[in-house]
Design a protein around this motif. Sequence first.
Motif, PDB file in Angstrom:
ATOM      1  N   SER A 104     -89.534  56.091 -19.770  1.00  0.00           N
ATOM      2  CA  SER A 104     -89.087  54.755 -20.360  1.00  0.00           C
ATOM      3  C   SER A 104     -89.935  54.554 -21.782  1.00  0.00           C
ATOM      4  N   THR A 105     -89.836  55.632 -22.419  1.00  0.00           N
ATOM      5  CA  THR A 105     -90.430  55.702 -23.811  1.00  0.00           C
ATOM      6  C   THR A 105     -89.401  55.929 -24.767  1.00  0.00           C
ATOM      7  N   SER A 156     -84.732  57.688 -25.580  1.00  0.00           N
ATOM      8  CA  SER A 156     -85.760  58.564 -25.103  1.00  0.00           C
ATOM      9  C   SER A 156     -85.619  60.100 -25.567  1.00  0.00           C
ATOM     10  N   VAL A 199     -88.215  47.207 -29.593  1.00  0.00           N
ATOM     11  CA  VAL A 199     -88.675  47.534 -27.993  1.00  0.00           C
ATOM     12  C   VAL A 199     -89.165  45.911 -27.389  1.00  0.00           C
ATOM     13  N   GLN A 200     -90.050  45.216 -27.979  1.00  0.00           N
ATOM     14  CA  GLN A 200     -90.604  44.072 -27.528  1.00  0.00           C
ATOM     15  C   GLN A 200     -89.699  42.971 -27.341  1.00  0.00           C
ATOM     16  N   PRO A 260     -91.391  49.268 -32.349  1.00  0.00           N
ATOM     17  CA  PRO A 260     -91.982  48.434 -31.364  1.00  0.00           C
ATOM     18  C   PRO A 260     -91.431  46.759 -31.410  1.00  0.00           C
ATOM     19  N   GLY A 278     -96.021  53.738 -31.959  1.00  0.00           N
ATOM     20  CA  GLY A 278     -96.349  52.291 -32.272  1.00  0.00           C
ATOM     21  C   GLY A 278     -96.575  51.656 -33.479  1.00  0.00           C
ATOM     22  N   ASN A 290     -87.638  44.060 -24.294  1.00  0.00           N
ATOM     23  CA  ASN A 290     -88.458  43.789 -23.085  1.00  0.00           C
ATOM     24  C   ASN A 290     -88.371  42.431 -22.737  1.00  0.00           C
ATOM     25  N   HIS A 303     -90.092  48.891 -21.627  1.00  0.00           N
ATOM     26  CA  HIS A 303     -90.100  50.039 -22.527  1.00  0.00           C
ATOM     27  C   HIS A 303     -91.259  49.981 -23.277  1.00  0.00           C
ATOM     28  N   THR A 304     -91.521  51.309 -23.660  1.00  0.00           N
ATOM     29  CA  THR A 304     -92.659  51.377 -24.842  1.00  0.00           C
ATOM     30  C   THR A 304     -91.937  52.305 -25.875  1.00  0.00           C
ATOM     31  N   HIS A 335     -92.518  55.047 -28.651  1.00  0.00           N
ATOM     32  CA  HIS A 335     -93.078  56.250 -28.800  1.00  0.00           C
ATOM     33  C   HIS A 335     -94.116  56.234 -29.784  1.00  0.00           C
TER      34      HIS A 335
END
Lengths: 903, 1094
Positions: B469-470, B25, B479-480, B476, B504, B483, B499-500, B502
């Motif tokens: 949590s970005t 982050s 991150v997915q 992505p 996308g 998650n 998380h997301t 930043h």
Amino acid sequence: MQPDLISQTARRILAQLAGDLPDLSRACVLVPNFHAARRLEQALAVQCGLPYLIPPRITTFPAWAATLPVTAALLPDSRRAALLYQALKASGRFDSADLWGVCDELLRLFDELTLHAVHLPDSLAAFTEQLRAAYQARRGRGLDFEARLIHELWYALAADAHGAQDAAARYTLQLAALAETAAGPLFVVGLPGYSPLEQACLDRYAERQPLVYLTPDTHGAVLDALSTAWPADPHAAPIKQRAHALRHIQPTSPLTGRLACFGAVSLEQEAQACATQVRLWLAEGKQRIAVIVQDRLSARRARALLERAQVLVADETGWTLATTAASTVLMRWLEALTGGFRFEDVLDLLKSPYLLADQDAVTRGQAAWQLESALRRHGPAAGLNGLKTRVRNLAEHSAALGALERLQQAAAVLPPRTELTLADWLARLANSLNALGAHERLVHDAAGQQVLSLLARREHELLPDSGRFQLAEFRRWLAGELERAVFVDTGIDSPVVFTHLAATRLRDFDAALILGADAAHLPGNAGASVFFNQRVRRELGLPTQDDSLRQTQYDLVQLIANVAHIRVLWRAWQDGERNPVSPWFERLQTLHQLAWNDDLADTRLATLLPHAQLAAPAPAPPPTPTRVPRPTLDSAQVPARISVSAYNSLLACPYQYFARQVLRLNALDEISSELAKVDYGQLVHAILHRFHQTHPVAAGTPPETLAADLLQFTEEAFAPVLADDYFAHAWQHRWAAQIPHYVAWQLAREQEGWRWQAGEIDAAETFDLDNGQHITLYGRLDRVDSLQASRAVLDYKTGGTAGLKDKARNPGEDTQLPAYALLLGEDVGQAAFVALDGEQKIETLALEAEPDAAADATRERLVRLFEQLHASVPLPAHGADSACQWCEMRGLCRKDYWPEAQS
Amino acid sequence: MTPAEFNRTALDPGQAVVVEACAGSGKTWLLVSRMVRLLLDEVPASEILAITFTRKAAREMRARLDDWLRFMATAEDDAVRAFLAERAVPPEAIEALLPRARGLFETVLSAQPGITISTFHAWFLTVIERAPLEVGLAGFTLAEQTHELEAKAWEALADDLARAPAASLTVAMQSLLADIGLYNTRALLSAFMARRGEWWAFTEGQPDRAAYAVAQLEAALPVAPGADVAGDLLGDAAWVALLWEYLKLLALHTPTSIKMAQACELALSASTAADDCFDALCAALLTQQGEIRKTVTHSAAQAKKMGESVLLRLVELHQTIGTRLMSAQAARQAQRVYQFNCQALRLGDALLEQYQALKHARRVLDFADVEWQVAQLLGDSDQAEYLQYKLDARYRHILLDEFQDTNPLQWRVLQSWFAAAEQADRMPTVFLVGDPKQSIYRFRGAEAQLFDLAGNYLKERGAAYLTQSTTRRSAPPVVQVVNQTFAAVEHEYTLFKPHTAHDGQRSGRVEVLPLAQPPEQVIVEHGYRNPLTTPYSDTDTQMRELEAQQLAQRLNQIVGHWLIDDEKTGARHAEYRDVMILVRSRTHLPVYERALKAAHIPFATTRRGGLLEALEVGDLLSLLAFLVTPDADLHLARVLRSPLFDCADSDLLTLASAEGNTWWQRLRALADNAHASPALQRAAPLLADWHSRAGRLPVHDLLDTIYFSGEVQARYAAAAPSALIPGIHANLDALLELALAIEGGRYPSLPRFLHEVDLLQQTGNDASPDEGKTAQLDNAVTLHTIHGAKGLEAPIVWLLDAGARKARADAYTVLTDWPPGAVRPAHFSLYGDKTLRASFQADFFDAEARHARRENFNLLYVAMTRARQALIVSGASSKSQNDNWHGQILSALRTDADAKSASFGTDLDAPLPASTPVAPPPVTRAVLPPGLNQPQPTGRRIAPVSSSEISYGIVLHAILERIAPPASAPAATALKTELGNPAEFDSAWQHAQRLLDTPLLARFFDPAQYRFAHNELAYLNADGEARRIDRVVGLADAVWVLDYKSGSGASAAQLAARHHAQLEDYRSAIRHLHPGQPVRCAVIAADGRLIEIE
Ligand code: SF4
């Protein structure tokens, strides 16, 4: 380039003293160092146009002051330290190992106080209050302690000195009197600053005689650029504005081509760059080249590289005497004495060419090797008597014994527990060095001479000192002395000079290189005192870090302004991390980039480096790429005998077998007192053998008796080991705990019908090979049992049980059991490991194959292998990772360099 | 909260802030931005203290700050405005701050003291340097490596024990050794030593630490330590009655039960000791694991046989008796563990004392000491205050990075400091950043829960609490997958919140490759393996080799093909340097490295402490060992085989069969008779040359000679596979550097150097020198452990060996519980295998297990979040089913429950453009002056200035100067002291006396007889050369030029002839200087003769 300050000065002096010519001795000139004095003399001689000239007195402040008569005896620093040490020791405030360090710190502080005319108030309370105010703090234990320590000892030392003067005090008195001697004009040239006392002296002088300050120019293209980069005014305009303004005045940079910066990626590259640049300058014909050493490590490395190219370096920075080989031998000797002659120290001494220098090298080499072999074979020992005992175990031991006796004689004059004066210790040390045959070597060594003369000087100075010290205290004192003394090798005359920044003042160089110009080394923060802090120092009137920064910057500016070629080198990467350059050059590069779009980076050096490597003195054809080794043997080279364990090695990796058995190489044993696993195994084997010889049949004897006997044999076997290794108790316990289980196991085995027959049997069996040669397999059978016609071969194992099961299951991969079966011959009913280290039990792990069949297969393979070896089938290196992990032949097979995983 | 809002709060210089920020982050961005904002807010650099966990991170932060400050100083106004706006400087303030922003670069560079960016340890050290003198820490330095000291402490302890065989400590050691053996004893006490910080804290203020600790345990014991558990139980008549009832019923049960009953009755009725009887009962009723046997249960058949109620009573009694036995057994176990602790804690404490004493004698501190001392200092309010004003820097702003890695003692230090500051109303503004999910250093004592605690502490004092949590790092798809993986274990791993990404839009990819399967067992046809033709191999290695091959193959498909979105240059094809390979432990690294080497993939392993294991370094150490011990054949053989000499095995065979005792003798003999191969022929003289230098040169200079005349670098480059060459060069350089640096270059003897290296080697990974770092520029795949990769990132991350189970925890170590925020641990005990763990430790074991589970997830989290764009997971087949990382990620990812592999995200494969017109970098042709590859002899050796003749002259002059009238002559000794006791003093003193006593010379020394006199009169000739005349005396009739000579024995004529020219020069100078006066010259011999030179 601007006219040099030296020639300006000469002109000025000659003009002002024209009437005195040719005798200018009435005048005095103060210069920063004697190099500058030499240059000024030359300039005067040349400019005056006379065949002979008596120059003015050209000197430095301290040397000038030293010409005045003294009023009291000198109290040398060594005696001050000794006095202070005793006072501190009596006060009981510090740990004794700490005392010399505290003494040093205190003396340094006292000198600073003296030199800067800081007077301590008479009363402790007043001093404490002064400190408190300076710290801007409340009072507390720490502050009180600091104040009391300084105050008390300052006065104590003054009282103990009995009117003698220390060097700093003498200097201040002489300074105070100097002005009175004023008989002619004084010229002060290029001094970067003065202490208050020096300033006062000059002021008083000026009241009596003309005084002229000559300072370097403050303007010029380079100086302007530098002062723009490093403005004195903290509120100067931002750097970008200053850069643009500068560019406006100077459209082209005065620094391009003059100064360049090179950030190296490693220490090695930094040193390479330094050496290459110096050699480039030499090739261009430059006559006076300075390397300004900020980082000693890089400098040592660079010097070695220059010496490769036969460029000698006049190193003015020197290094502490403590780092010379001569000091080493001295301190190692004292360490050996105070440490009770640990074997590491003694071996080190015996391997030093400085010791026993009156003997020939071969005898000395033998002495060391004999002692080392004895220790490797029989374990370490300490103390000269202990070592002598070890050595006597060897057949050949005269050289080592002789050497140890020499040490013993020399040691006799230095009794560790007696208290003597420092002078006394020094005298005895000198005696012992003679007795060791070290003196001879030391006087023939430049550093050795300096060490000896240091010792002699201290001995004389300390004669009046009556304080008494133990050998350990003396050793710590001497270590400090050697640490402080700087060894400068004056035996080299070279255009290449390694020096300090401050020593470049008013000197003339064609080119200069700043080595180690990173933020950690320039400015660096050496010499911080444990007393006070910067604020308090300022309040008291002592010089602060700011003062030293200003001075460094002044020197840097002068250097850059006066030397036409400057290189700045530093390590830009350290341990894979970025390492910033000195803030001065960070600012200069940034300013230069902004003003002239050039960051002064040296791009040429980087490209030159790889090509500037020096050719080796005797180049040889390059080696071939590493391959998996596959040696072959002539029939004559094939061993005729193989042990069972060597057979295993051949299975694990033929090359390992080659190295161990054909080349007969093995690693040296460690010098260790610790009972190794192998030794433990041997002990247990011997205990069991004795037990079974005593009780060939156990049944019928009460188990308690059997166990008691075993225990007794165990204790007898372990006794000598325990003397050397306390922790061998653990092994003894380990085995003792198994004794009842062993008895139970033996009885059970007899129940099955097995009877102990013999133990520790050397067996060998020879087999024919197809070329008429033979191969003999041999080994020692731990034990043979019998059950009617059938026999069993047993192998005791003291290691973990886990791997054994696998081995028993895989006769093809671990050949021990089948090979023993083979050696035992016909009718082998059982071949088994006896796992002696099980969890509260003894286990028989029998070969999972038919012993006779396994023996046959083992024999067949052995014969086949040796037939192939005789037929020159290669012995490839291809151990599995598990075999390689502990293999001592890894350096021979070069596995790590093989180009590919073998197929 | 929008990013802008977040930054506004997080970067507000006046606001204390706690940030819980996920991986990637931008914590460093945040921290350094905060520093910039502080500086903009006119905070002096000296008031800022930033603490992070590694030196590397500290340096990175420093570099980032420098870069930004330089940017603000040099960029265009608009860019600086944007820079400030990005860091949430209020828009209205930007314009006014611009000049200050531009000036910060220089302000910070020249600040004294500057900004402090440091690790806890480094900062603690500066605190210690300023500690009050009375504490006695002055002069202590940091011990570079403590392995030797630890070994010495063991020796010292053993000596003590051996000397006092009856002492209770010795008895304790004997009993411990008998109980758990040497290996475990060492492991246990070493573990104790490693946790000494906690031990000191636990026993703080106790005169007898061990006694105190033991007393604490005793209080927790369920039974008195000396209680006779078995005796009490068997003395309990009521229970015994029940037991008999039970046994009677048991004898009616199954045959097994009947046997059980008989065994018990036998034990009870025979007059066996209570303990044996108890053991027999336990053996009958309880399983090996100590549970009640399931042999007596209710069954219809039995009920029929025995009668329902009888059976019910039996079952009931079985439980009652069993339970009682179990608790008695637990009590006995507790006693045993207690005894074990009594012994081990006392021994551990004794060992620690030895270790501390050794360090004290050497004036060194280790890191644990440093931490503990600082905690002590700051815990004492008086000393804490002293430190506050003693330090030159007065910190008002504290930035704490990676706070999850803080240990309780460090927190204690901070707390004392804050408390003192609060009292003085000078509480600093604290900015605290961390991520409990990245806490992976529990084994070093880090306590992740401190993050919450400190967060709350600060919140109570007005700090803002932010979470982030970005991630800016991971694409992505990565991150997915992160998650999904952790969503599946949500209940177990509550730390994780989704998380997301930043950005996308970025493309990314995750691949889980199938686990490598054990190869089919090949059945050997007949007979045994022939080792000459077939290497040995086991399935475990084969499996891993398969995984490694998979790795190498796939990497070659990726590099040059996948498209990487580079932050700086935009999209480009993947290079080797883009790949970071992660492993949990180093165990199997060689297998993977071999595969990379075989596939010609350049790689670099950041192996802490690897330097001394590298082959080339080993070669050179062997060479040095050979040079000090020429009889060591194996060392010599190794050196010969190495690229240094490149001898073949046939050469070794030659030496093995040659005449002579040692290989070195044989080699020299062969070479002398020119019977050797060219390689051996070359080796003999070089080795002899090095050998002759070995004793005289410092190690570094010796190595330098070897490198140069042995062409070391070039020869290794020719011999080694290309993938290894950069590393080899770096290692060889690093060895030189080690030789320069070891012991600060002090006492440089070769045996000592080798001894030190040996110690470093034994120390293991932590303190031994790292492998040489290759320059950053190398394009190589990097291999790291996950712990080592913390703080790093890479476009492509490959997680290897993910099929492995969790590492097993150590037996025989320390069990502690330090509740977050407490000043000291609440529990401290030792434990061993399962027989040495007791019920009173159960809670702490449970807590440990929970922590271990959490850290396992943390470790996986750290590994996965290193990836910017792609994550690849592989492993070898595992017995742990899905309870491993591979299984966890795979099940989060796959759609088909049976799938053995899965992939997710975008295809990163991009065909190479038809032609890539890459402009070749401009080649600056270096013009090398001719001859630069050749020696340039420069400089010469001269007689050192201090050679005795010159210094004799100096001493003589100095003496004459001081004793000749009109001076009042000092005593000889005093003068000797003044002059530094030169060796020549005594003879020079006599010499001087003689001159003064010679009547004939009186006119030159008696002020009454001369007009003027100069000692050492200096003049310059026209060339600027300086000359000094020993003495010039103006008598009535003439000016005399006198020259003292020390040599005696020469005749007057000889002296006159020898010094004629010199004195003539003097004469003409003096003539010029005293025109019109007669000038006479003379030499004065040591015996006082005056020889006039005409
Ligand atoms: S290291 Fe391995 S391959 Fe090399 S000799 Fe030893 S066992 Fe064989």
